[in-house]
Design an enzyme around this catalytic site. Structure first.
Site, short mmCIF file in Angstrom:
data_model
loop_
_atom_site.label_atom_id
_atom_site.label_comp_id
_atom_site.label_asym_id
_atom_site.label_seq_id
_atom_site.Cartn_x
_atom_site.Cartn_y
_atom_site.Cartn_z
NE ARG A 290 41.48 43.28 54.64
CZ ARG A 290 41.88 44.52 54.47
NH1 ARG A 290 41.21 45.51 55.01
NH2 ARG A 290 42.94 44.77 53.77
CD GLN B 58 45.28 48.74 57.59
OE1 GLN B 58 44.46 49.39 58.23
NE2 GLN B 58 45.42 47.44 57.74
CG ASP C 260 41.20 55.30 48.89
OD1 ASP C 260 42.08 56.16 49.10
OD2 ASP C 260 40.46 54.85 49.79
CG HIS D 100 47.61 46.90 52.04
ND1 HIS D 100 46.51 46.85 52.86
CD2 HIS D 100 48.60 46.27 52.73
CE1 HIS D 100 46.82 46.23 53.99
NE2 HIS D 100 48.08 45.87 53.94
CB CYS E 48 59.54 44.19 29.18
SG CYS E 48 58.47 43.93 30.61
ZN LIG Z 1 57.38 45.86 31.28
#
Ligand SMILES: [Zn+2]
Length: 249
Positions: A36, A101, A104, A121, A157
């Site tokens: 940022r 925040q 890493d 985050h 899925c």
């Molecule tokens: Zn899945």
């Protein structure tokens, strides 16, 4: 020793329960750029928000191309003296948690138990299926992407696979938000490190600490909007300052 570091050391000694809050500044000292900051990647490229990711295969491909572009930086980054100081206080039982925040994984890499790291985050060092939660490793996703050119779907899925981060437009993880609030309110010393304290709701936690009457320390190279509410403000390098205050290398 700088008097502000002596003061930080005294405040830590007096505290019963420290909580850390960390932002990009602690990790720039490990070579991870602050996306940022002026000239950072997010000021050059428009962020891809969550609804675009969900609706457009090209947005998903672009998201993954950007992630792979940062792969070498992420893999090479190692915890620095600041991360080690945070880990030392948590492992001594002096601090109960680190709210971060950062995405890493460097707090875990520095030796903080995973259940003491509250990631607001998310985490970019692995991926998961958005539908069933199945975990995927970045290296495997990359290999498949480079082979097929298609954004990855879940083997189990068929759901979309995405780094385990919170994108723009994606809701904050409720469990992490609740824990961060509990930890903030239980602390008697709240130390905010390396964050400009402008991104909400994350920056609401140091604000909550200040309103709750908790002692607040802000350690950041540049001034922040909450400096006037802090009991101690240090505009200094993070690793060196924490290392000296906590007595580790
Ligand atoms: Zn899945």
């Amino acid at each position: 020793m700088d008097p502000s570091i002596t003061e930080l050391r005294r405040m830590i000694d007096e505290a019963q329960r420290v909580v850390f809050f960390t932002g990009a500044g602690i990790s720039t000292e490990s070579g991870i750029p602050d996306f940022r900051s002026p000239g950072g990647i997010w000021t050059k490229m428009k962020p891809i928000d969550f609804s675009q990711f969900m609706s457009s295969p090209e947005a998903r491909r672009e998201t993954w191309r950007r992630r792979f572009a940062t792969d070498e930086t992420m893999r090479k980054a190692e915890p620095n003296r600041g991360h080690r100081a945070v880990a030392a206080l948590i492992n001594r039982g002096k601090a109960s948690a680190v709210i971060t925040q950062n995405i890493d994984g460097l707090h875990q890499a520095s030796g903080v138990p995973a259940n003491r790291v509250i990631e607001l985050h998310g985490n970019t060092t692995y991926a998961h299926c958005l539908d069933c939660g199945q975990r995927y490793e970045i290296i495997d996703v990359r290999e498949e992407f480079e082979r097929t050119g298609e954004p990855p779907n879940c083997n189990a899925c068929g759901g979309f696979v995405k780094t385990a981060t919170v994108s723009f437009g994606q809701s904050m993880p409720p469990a992490a938000m609740i824990r961060a609030e509990e930890e903030t309110l239980a602390a008697d010393l709240f130390i905010a490190i390396g964050s400009s304290l402008v991104v909400y709701p994350a920056a609401g936690f140091p604000e909550m600490a200040a309103r709750n009457g908790t002692r607040l320390v802000i350690l950041n190279r540049e001034p922040t909007g909450l400096d006037p509410y802090a009991d101690l403000v240090l505009h200094r390098e993070i690793g060196e300052t924490l290392g000296e205050a906590i007595g580790n290398n």
